[in-house]
Design a protein around this motif. Structure first.
Motif, PDB file in Angstrom:
ATOM      1  N   GLY A  76       0.770  -1.216   0.000  1.00 15.48           N
ATOM      2  CA  GLY A  76       0.000   0.000   0.000  1.00 15.48           C
ATOM      3  C   GLY A  76       0.808   1.276   0.000  1.00 15.48           C
ATOM      4  O   GLY A  76       0.385   2.275   0.555  1.00 15.48           O
ATOM      5  N   ALA A  77       1.991   1.268  -0.611  1.00 11.17           N
ATOM      6  CA  ALA A  77       2.770   2.510  -0.686  1.00 11.17           C
ATOM      7  C   ALA A  77       1.996   3.562  -1.455  1.00 11.17           C
ATOM      8  O   ALA A  77       1.293   3.272  -2.406  1.00 11.17           O
ATOM      9  CB  ALA A  77       4.108   2.246  -1.371  1.00 11.17           C
ATOM     10  N   GLN A  78       2.105   4.809  -1.009  1.00  6.54           N
ATOM     11  CA  GLN A  78       1.432   5.896  -1.701  1.00  6.54           C
ATOM     12  C   GLN A  78       2.123   6.173  -3.037  1.00  6.54           C
ATOM     13  O   GLN A  78       3.339   5.986  -3.158  1.00  6.54           O
ATOM     14  CB  GLN A  78       1.468   7.152  -0.844  1.00  6.54           C
ATOM     15  N   PRO A  79       1.385   6.610  -4.060  1.00  8.02           N
ATOM     16  CA  PRO A  79       2.023   6.960  -5.333  1.00  8.02           C
ATOM     17  C   PRO A  79       3.152   7.957  -5.114  1.00  8.02           C
ATOM     18  O   PRO A  79       2.996   8.955  -4.404  1.00  8.02           O
ATOM     19  CB  PRO A  79       0.873   7.578  -6.131  1.00  8.02           C
ATOM     20  N   GLY A  80       4.285   7.671  -5.703  1.00 11.21           N
ATOM     21  CA  GLY A  80       5.424   8.560  -5.578  1.00 11.21           C
ATOM     22  C   GLY A  80       6.263   8.318  -4.335  1.00 11.21           C
ATOM     23  O   GLY A  80       7.267   8.968  -4.134  1.00 11.21           O
ATOM     24  N   VAL A  81       5.850   7.375  -3.475  1.00 11.77           N
ATOM     25  CA  VAL A  81       6.617   7.077  -2.268  1.00 11.77           C
ATOM     26  C   VAL A  81       7.098   5.640  -2.353  1.00 11.77           C
ATOM     27  O   VAL A  81       6.290   4.716  -2.414  1.00 11.77           O
ATOM     28  CB  VAL A  81       5.761   7.271  -0.999  1.00 11.77           C
ATOM     29  N   ALA A  82       8.409   5.430  -2.362  1.00 10.57           N
ATOM     30  CA  ALA A  82       8.954   4.091  -2.516  1.00 10.57           C
ATOM     31  C   ALA A  82       8.741   3.279  -1.254  1.00 10.57           C
ATOM     32  O   ALA A  82       8.751   3.791  -0.142  1.00 10.57           O
ATOM     33  CB  ALA A  82      10.457   4.164  -2.827  1.00 10.57           C
ATOM     34  N   HIS A 107      13.797   0.243   1.106  1.00  6.68           N
ATOM     35  CA  HIS A 107      14.774  -0.466   0.282  1.00  6.68           C
ATOM     36  C   HIS A 107      14.859  -1.934   0.680  1.00  6.68           C
ATOM     37  O   HIS A 107      14.838  -2.283   1.856  1.00  6.68           O
ATOM     38  CB  HIS A 107      16.152   0.175   0.439  1.00  6.68           C
ATOM     39  N   GLY A 108      15.006  -2.781  -0.297  1.00  7.22           N
ATOM     40  CA  GLY A 108      15.177  -4.196  -0.034  1.00  7.22           C
ATOM     41  C   GLY A 108      13.887  -4.902   0.306  1.00  7.22           C
ATOM     42  O   GLY A 108      13.899  -6.046   0.755  1.00  7.22           O
ATOM     43  N   THR A 109      12.747  -4.250   0.105  1.00  2.00           N
ATOM     44  CA  THR A 109      11.464  -4.867   0.416  1.00  2.00           C
ATOM     45  C   THR A 109      10.601  -4.888  -0.836  1.00  2.00           C
ATOM     46  O   THR A 109      11.068  -4.623  -1.934  1.00  2.00           O
ATOM     47  CB  THR A 109      10.762  -4.122   1.556  1.00  2.00           C
ATOM     48  N   GLN A 110       9.351  -5.218  -0.644  1.00  2.00           N
ATOM     49  CA  GLN A 110       8.413  -5.310  -1.760  1.00  2.00           C
ATOM     50  C   GLN A 110       7.148  -4.533  -1.441  1.00  2.00           C
ATOM     51  O   GLN A 110       6.866  -4.228  -0.284  1.00  2.00           O
ATOM     52  CB  GLN A 110       8.058  -6.788  -2.017  1.00  2.00           C
ATOM     53  N   ASP A 111       6.391  -4.235  -2.481  1.00  2.00           N
ATOM     54  CA  ASP A 111       5.075  -3.617  -2.330  1.00  2.00           C
ATOM     55  C   ASP A 111       4.122  -4.453  -3.174  1.00  2.00           C
ATOM     56  O   ASP A 111       3.881  -4.162  -4.343  1.00  2.00           O
ATOM     57  CB  ASP A 111       5.128  -2.161  -2.803  1.00  2.00           C
ATOM     58  N   ILE A 112       3.617  -5.542  -2.574  1.00  2.00           N
ATOM     59  CA  ILE A 112       2.874  -6.555  -3.338  1.00  2.00           C
ATOM     60  C   ILE A 112       1.515  -6.886  -2.719  1.00  2.00           C
ATOM     61  O   ILE A 112       0.886  -7.858  -3.125  1.00  2.00           O
ATOM     62  CB  ILE A 112       3.702  -7.848  -3.475  1.00  2.00           C
ATOM     63  N   ARG A 132       1.888   0.474  -7.008  1.00  2.00           N
ATOM     64  CA  ARG A 132       2.798  -0.162  -6.053  1.00  2.00           C
ATOM     65  C   ARG A 132       4.235   0.069  -6.524  1.00  2.00           C
ATOM     66  O   ARG A 132       4.509  -0.002  -7.714  1.00  2.00           O
ATOM     67  CB  ARG A 132       2.489  -1.659  -5.937  1.00  2.00           C
ATOM     68  N   ARG A 133       5.119   0.315  -5.544  1.00  2.00           N
ATOM     69  CA  ARG A 133       6.479   0.657  -5.932  1.00  2.00           C
ATOM     70  C   ARG A 133       7.497   0.150  -4.928  1.00  2.00           C
ATOM     71  O   ARG A 133       7.309   0.250  -3.717  1.00  2.00           O
ATOM     72  CB  ARG A 133       6.632   2.182  -6.092  1.00  2.00           C
ATOM     73  N   ALA A 134       8.568  -0.424  -5.447  1.00  2.00           N
ATOM     74  CA  ALA A 134       9.717  -0.845  -4.643  1.00  2.00           C
ATOM     75  C   ALA A 134      10.936  -0.798  -5.555  1.00  2.00           C
ATOM     76  O   ALA A 134      10.838  -1.121  -6.749  1.00  2.00           O
ATOM     77  CB  ALA A 134       9.517  -2.248  -4.083  1.00  2.00           C
ATOM     78  N   ILE A 135      12.070  -0.380  -5.030  1.00  2.00           N
ATOM     79  CA  ILE A 135      13.268  -0.235  -5.859  1.00  2.00           C
ATOM     80  C   ILE A 135      13.677  -1.588  -6.414  1.00  2.00           C
ATOM     81  O   ILE A 135      13.874  -2.541  -5.663  1.00  2.00           O
ATOM     82  CB  ILE A 135      14.409   0.398  -5.047  1.00  2.00           C
ATOM     83  N   GLY A 160       3.028  -7.473  -7.754  1.00  2.00           N
ATOM     84  CA  GLY A 160       3.224  -6.049  -8.019  1.00  2.00           C
ATOM     85  C   GLY A 160       4.685  -5.699  -8.040  1.00  2.00           C
ATOM     86  O   GLY A 160       5.465  -6.292  -8.792  1.00  2.00           O
ATOM     87  N   ALA A 161       5.079  -4.744  -7.192  1.00  2.00           N
ATOM     88  CA  ALA A 161       6.460  -4.265  -7.169  1.00  2.00           C
ATOM     89  C   ALA A 161       7.276  -5.197  -6.278  1.00  2.00           C
ATOM     90  O   ALA A 161       7.328  -5.035  -5.068  1.00  2.00           O
ATOM     91  CB  ALA A 161       6.505  -2.834  -6.653  1.00  2.00           C
ATOM     92  N   ARG A 162       7.917  -6.179  -6.898  1.00  2.00           N
ATOM     93  CA  ARG A 162       8.580  -7.226  -6.122  1.00  2.00           C
ATOM     94  C   ARG A 162      10.010  -6.859  -5.725  1.00  2.00           C
ATOM     95  O   ARG A 162      10.715  -7.653  -5.110  1.00  2.00           O
ATOM     96  CB  ARG A 162       8.569  -8.547  -6.871  1.00  2.00           C
ATOM     97  N   GLY A 163      10.473  -5.653  -6.068  1.00  2.00           N
ATOM     98  CA  GLY A 163      11.800  -5.216  -5.660  1.00  2.00           C
ATOM     99  C   GLY A 163      12.890  -6.081  -6.258  1.00  2.00           C
ATOM    100  O   GLY A 163      12.957  -6.261  -7.474  1.00  2.00           O
ATOM    101  N   LEU A 164      13.725  -6.665  -5.407  1.00  2.00           N
ATOM    102  CA  LEU A 164      14.850  -7.465  -5.878  1.00  2.00           C
ATOM    103  C   LEU A 164      14.508  -8.945  -6.002  1.00  2.00           C
ATOM    104  O   LEU A 164      15.364  -9.742  -6.381  1.00  2.00           O
ATOM    105  CB  LEU A 164      16.037  -7.303  -4.909  1.00  2.00           C
TER     106      LEU A 164
END
Length: 548
Positions: free
Chosen positions: A15-21, A24-29, A283-286, A532-536
């Motif tokens: 549930g990361a807000q749009p524009g907010v990562a 680090h090292g996690t996921q947003d799924i 959803r966003r994760a580096i 979604g944003a599975r990061g690494l």
């Protein structure tokens, strides 16, 4: 490392807000216990194109989209995890242990329930055949990479056919993340013709939570259904359907309930469109991918002089580039500070220290090198040669083109002329990047959980056409020596230290300039969980599903 051109880019609590990562090292799924998800449903995803070969270990099949499809179908020894490391895949293996360091011996214990879609058990012979096909001993195999496999001396059975004993000729540290991912059946690996071209139309023998129901070349769709013979946790989804979709149509198809997610990448249009679609979350994760500028330092090239490359690097404002390209999506962007380890991994350190944006220092260094301005505002000249750099970009890639134009503006202030050369996208690598036909260029690199074995080729000594991924042909023997030491260093902490020592040398060499990680942004239907944003990390389709 894998390379990605990316035409439009190209766990933790969700549930990361749009524009907010996400951290680090996690996921947003939208992480959920799979048992709480709806039993059934179809996950509909877009593809840029159908795979041309479903053998990921073959040259033509070794690309990101093929990897994502095969992750639902093929077994593998380890999975890449959100922290940038690897974890044992217990669907294939009960254990994988280093039982001797000198010589290095690894013993794999195969899950007793693991079988191919033909019903044949997965045994040590599948592992042995995979090594023979990928170790470089038979040139008729068109394998994508022999790293790790070439270091194996012998593969044999243990106490049973479900136990594999692998003995190495010399130490290979990253055996966990690098070998047997994914694993293919013996009968396929034993025949070079099947290895090279036997899976161009469809995967023939699989062993994953899903199986192929159909591949429609006309409709350009891939349909997977639950594998009735799957021995692991029962998938929540009934089907997964991939459909080739133009990137310009992604938002419309999501809004029209024709797909359930798409990767936003660096497209502000896809980002803004996603935010306006009811029932869709951003959803966003580096992630693993990062954008960069590669320098051509081959003998005879204008940038063969390391001191000149260093001066140019100090004249490039990486923060301004990142803000212009991804700031609207990610907010204040994070700059990439390491060539080897992705942001969020346990090995990551920002080693960019001496190469921050410093145009005054760049001016002084250029003057000291004899590149002088004949008059204010003029292009610098040395021995009658103007300081003119040709920045080659693929014509259909707006991100690379924007990077080129920003660098053009920034370096013009220093008296360095940059000429943008937009070339046909299909020929970008073949006729330009691979052969060193550029001064500067930009695209993406993809980091992996095996940084030493995957990154070493980027910095290898160029020998005629054998350049690995060293497109700029910049080589420092000290870097190669440390890579060789790291590949054989079995102590994880010592290997990480070596990796960061190497990274400092790479920054000083100005092999390429990392800019920023890809946004990692996805537009996802908000009822979709564990996706979604599975990061690494790698995807996990068996856990993916819809909330009730």
């Amino acid at each position: 490392m894998a390379v990605a051109v990316a035409l439009v880019l190209a766990g933790c609590a969700g549930g990361a807000q749009p524009g907010v990562a996400a951290p680090h090292g996690t996921q947003d799924i939208n992480p959920r216990d799979p048992a709480t998800l709806r039993d059934g449903g179809t996950l509909r995803l877009p593809l840029d194109n159908l795979p041309v070969n479903y053998n990921y270990n073959q040259t033509d099949g070794h690309e990101d989209q093929t990897h994502d499809v095969l992750w639902a179908l093929m077994p593998r020894a380890f999975d890449e995890s959100p922290d940038g490391g690897v974890t044992l895949n217990t669907d294939l293996l009960e254990a994988a242990d280093l039982i001797s360091s000198n010589p290095q011996v690894v013993r794999y214990r195969i899950n007793p329930k693991a079988v191919w879609s033909t019903g044949r058990p997965i045994t040590w012979e599948d592992f042995a055949a995979q090594v023979r096909a990928n170790d470089g001993s038979d040139p008729t195999y068109q394998f994508s990479d022999k790293t790790g496999y070439v270091d194996i001396w012998r593969v044999g059975p243990g106490a049973t056919s479900k136990e594999v004993v692998v003995t190495f000729r010399k130490p290979f540290a990253e055996w966990r993340g690098r070998l047997f991912n994914g694993l293919y059946p013996e009968e396929f690996n034993a025949d070079p013709a099947l290895f090279n071209a036997g899976w161009t139309q469809r995967p023939e023998v699989t062993a994953g939570p899903f199986r192929v129901e159909s591949i429609d070349q006309t409709a350009k769709t891939i349909t997977l259904v639950r594998n009735e013979g799957w021995w692991g946790a029962r998938p929540r989804l009934e089907k997964i359907v991939w459909t080739v979709t133009e990137r310009t149509a992604l938002a419309d198809r999501l809004a029209n309930n024709e797909i359930d997610a798409y990767e936003i990448g660096s497209s502000t249009d896809l980002f803004e469109r996603a935010r306006a679609i009811p029932g869709v979350a951003v959803r966003r994760a580096i992630p693993k991918q990062y954008y960069h500028v590669t320098f051509n330092g081959a003998p005879g090239a204008i940038l063969a002089d390391r001191a000149l490359r260093q001066a140019i690097a100090r004249g490039i404002d990486r923060a301004a580039i990142a803000q212009r390209l991804v700031g609207r999506i990610v907010g204040p962007p994070t700059l990439m500070g390491n060539h080897i380890y992705p942001i969020g991994s346990t090995g990551y350190r920002d080693n960019s220290g001496g190469f921050g944006f410093d145009p005054a220092a760049a001016q002084r260094e250029l003057d000291a090198l004899g590149w002088l301005r004949p008059s204010p505002g003029a292009v610098r000249v040395k021995d009658g040669r103007p300081l003119r750099l040709r920045f080659v970009v693929p014509s259909a890639n707006p991100i690379s083109e924007q990077v080129g134009k920003i660098v053009l503006d920034q370096l013009a202030r220093l008296g360095v002329e940059v000429v943008i050369d937009a070339v046909p996208t299909a020929r970008f690598f073949v006729d330009f990047v691979n052969v060193g036909n550029f001064d500067l260029t930009a695209f993406q690199w993809v980091n992996t959980g095996s940084p030493f074995s995957d990154a070493a080729g980027l910095y290898q000594e160029p020998r005629d056409s054998d350049i690995g991924g060293n497109f700029g042909r910049i080589h420092d023997p000290a870097i190669s020596a440390k890579f060789a030491a790291g590949v054989g260093e079995l102590d994880d902490a010592k290997r990480t230290e070596l990796g960061n020592e190497i990274d400092k040398l790479i920054w000083d060499e100005v092999h390429h300039i990392p800019l920023f990680p890809q946004t990692g942004a996805w537009a996802v239907r908000d009822t979709l969980a564990n996706f979604g944003a599975r990061g690494l990390a790698d995807p996990d389709y068996a856990r993916t599903g819809f909330t009730p």
